[in-house]
Design an enzyme around this catalytic site. Structure first.
Site, PDB file in Angstrom:
ATOM      1  N   GLU A 267       3.976  28.781  15.785  1.00 15.62           N
ATOM      2  CA  GLU A 267       3.023  29.783  15.304  1.00 15.62           C
ATOM      3  C   GLU A 267       3.756  31.040  14.853  1.00 15.62           C
ATOM      4  O   GLU A 267       4.630  31.539  15.551  1.00 15.62           O
ATOM      5  CB  GLU A 267       2.036  30.128  16.423  1.00 15.62           C
ATOM      6  N   LYS A 334      -6.463  29.789  11.067  1.00 11.85           N
ATOM      7  CA  LYS A 334      -7.048  29.769  12.410  1.00 11.85           C
ATOM      8  C   LYS A 334      -8.488  30.260  12.386  1.00 11.85           C
ATOM      9  O   LYS A 334      -8.803  31.288  11.789  1.00 11.85           O
ATOM     10  CB  LYS A 334      -6.208  30.627  13.359  1.00 11.85           C
ATOM     11  N   CYS A 386      -2.584  27.639  18.636  1.00 15.27           N
ATOM     12  CA  CYS A 386      -2.548  28.317  19.931  1.00 15.27           C
ATOM     13  C   CYS A 386      -3.809  28.054  20.761  1.00 15.27           C
ATOM     14  O   CYS A 386      -4.066  26.936  21.183  1.00 15.27           O
ATOM     15  CB  CYS A 386      -2.319  29.818  19.719  1.00 15.27           C
TER      16      CYS A 386
END
Length: 509
Positions: A267, A334, A386
């Protein structure tokens, strides 16, 4: 004071509730003592018996404070190291988080004792799991949700593991609450049958734990290299560190370009805006295409959407057949953002108060809930960045029948050597088990790993090391019942249990 009156003491029950709640943390990684989940829920059900709704709510609040105070105190690491506030304020924020999360067990106990006051199987094994499912749903939804420390995850290495690909992790939590209630019934009323049923619920899934709902595609086995850069969080967003960071990732990747079809960076491995790095990305893409290697990397991007510029936490793919052009065509943005870490509620009010509310890269915008799979070197990957990997229904919603791998990239450097990254890793493993797919997990400082479709760890790197994980990974095909139906069967069971309990209770009244 005799034994009976001592056990009826509200203060003693509250203290015991703290202990039973804290013991629940041992069920999760890195401790992995799965029986602690049953012990903890047993204590919750036992201690809330024969109390008024208000008394039961307070006891359950204490239980929750024990669980969340011990199980989520790792947030202190990021607040203390990067929040820029006094120690007393940091501690207070952790206490407030634990107290907030404890409201949901308190609500559970208040409702249970309001509508099902009698100590019987209806309360302990029917109403309790149904109410728990409802309050856990609320905990995972209100204020964007924080579904951390769901007890079903503890069974990854326990006897109820086989339930996950059939009904999902929430169903395991449901069953754990039911069997803990049966154990309470067996102890309080000395009903051996209740204990036998509880043991049966616990052990019956054991024989099918090795049943494969998926098929391995051995002919499509692929070599993958996952780069763990181990960049200190304190330096990650320092512009002076950008060149060194890129040298670290490039230096560790060059030996595998042309040898590995897929290389994965974690990430925001490139701690800069994609638009600022067009030249670098174009040159890297050309190198990768010439050597027939694809690179998956985390990066931040700022794009004009309507009359606003929006920042996204993204994953992009380089080395595809089509040359790179900004913005990268193969990408994932995301969707589920972390409050205060990636966006700040009421930001005009909170940002001026303290550095904690003005962390680097805390102004992200959401991507779409459903996004195309990443197509990488001829493979289809369902992606989560994540925190998103803990959201089973979101991952399932993006999962497709032709998905061959799950991919998650993360940066847990925020939380240092605490237990938080291990809990995160455990939840990632559950997604593999639920959906029957290998999981590729690339992180900045650990735990970088490859997970098999049965949730077991194929290979992993030690935390806090700068290293490369090289693995041969075999994709899978097939649809698990959970992948097909999600949580719908569990909600049908929950509603059925609720209606039965309420109807039966009303007739008895």
């Amino acid at each position: 004071m005799n034994k009976a009156s001592l056990l009826n003491c509200q203060r003693l029950r509250a203290l015991l509730a703290l202990f039973f709640g804290a013991s629940g943390t041992l069920a999760f990684s890195p401790f992995d003592f799965w029986p602690a989940a049953i012990i903890s829920l047993f204590g919750l059900q036992l201690l809330t018996l024969n109390r008024t709704p208000r008394q039961a709510a307070f006891i359950a609040f204490c239980w929750g404070f024990g669980l969340f105070g011990s199980g989520t105190n790792w947030v202190y690491v990021s607040i203390a190291n990067f929040g820029g506030m006094p120690t007393t304020v940091n501690i207070l924020l952790v206490i407030l988080l634990a107290a907030y999360l404890s409201l949901y067990p308190a609500l559970f106990a208040a409702l249970l004792n309001r509508f099902f006051a009698k100590t019987n199987g209806l309360r302990l094994a029917v109403a309790a799991p149904a109410l728990w499912q409802l309050t856990e749903f609320l905990r995972g939804w209100i204020l964007t949700g924080f579904p951390w420390l769901q007890f079903g995850y503890s069974q990854l290495d326990g006897p109820m593991k086989a339930i996950a690909p059939i009904l999902g992790v929430e169903a395991i939590t449901f069953l754990l609450m039911a069997l803990s209630g049966l154990f309470v019934l067996a102890v309080i009323h000395r009903k051996i049958v209740a204990g036998i049923i509880a043991v049966a619920i616990l052990l019956l899934p054991w024989p099918i734990r090795h049943y494969q709902w998926y098929s391995l595609l051995s002919e499509k086995t692929v070599d993958v290299a996952l780069i763990q850069g181990n960049i200190p969080q304190s330096l990650k967003w320092d512009p002076k560190m950008l060149s060194e960071t890129m040298d670290i990732y490039m230096g560790n990747s060059l030996p595998y370009i042309g040898k590995m079809p897929i290389i994965i960076w974690p990430e925001s491995a490139i701690p800069s805006l994609e638009s600022y790095q067009r030249h670098f990305l174009t040159k890297l893409d050309e190198l990768l295409r010439n050597q027939h290697t694809s690179l998956i990397t985390g990066i931040v991007d700022e794009r004009a959407v309507g009359d606003r510029d929006k920042i996204y936490n993204s994953v992009i793919v380089l080395g595809d057949k089509i040359p790179y052009q900004y913005p990268a065509a193969i990408r994932y943005d995301k969707y589920h953002l972390v409050p205060f870490g990636e966006f700040v509620p009421l930001e005009s009010l909170l940002r001026p108060l303290a550095p904690f509310f003005n962390l680097p890269m805390s102004s992200f915008s959401r991507g779409n809930y459903i996004q195309p799979q990443l197509s990488v070197a001829g493979y289809n990957l369902t992606t989560a960045i994540c925190y998103e990997i803990i959201l089973g229904e979101q991952v399932r919603a993006n999962f497709k029948p032709d998905t061959e791998f799950l991919l998650t990239v993360s940066n847990d450097a925020w939380f240092g050597g605490s237990i938080g990254p291990w809990q995160h890793f455990q939840m990632a493993r559950m997604r593999s088990l639920e959906l029957g797919r290998p999981l590729l997990r690339g992180t900045n400082n650990g735990i970088t790993a490859v997970i098999r479709p049965d949730g077991e760890v194929q290979a992993a790197l030690p935390q806090f090391t700068r290293n490369v994980l090289v693995a041969k990974v075999t994709p899978a095909t097939g649809i698990t019942p959970y992948a097909r139906w999600g949580n719908w069967p569990l909600w049908i069971i929950t509603v059925s249990f609720s209606l039965f309990a309420l109807t039966y209770n009303r007739r008895k009244s």
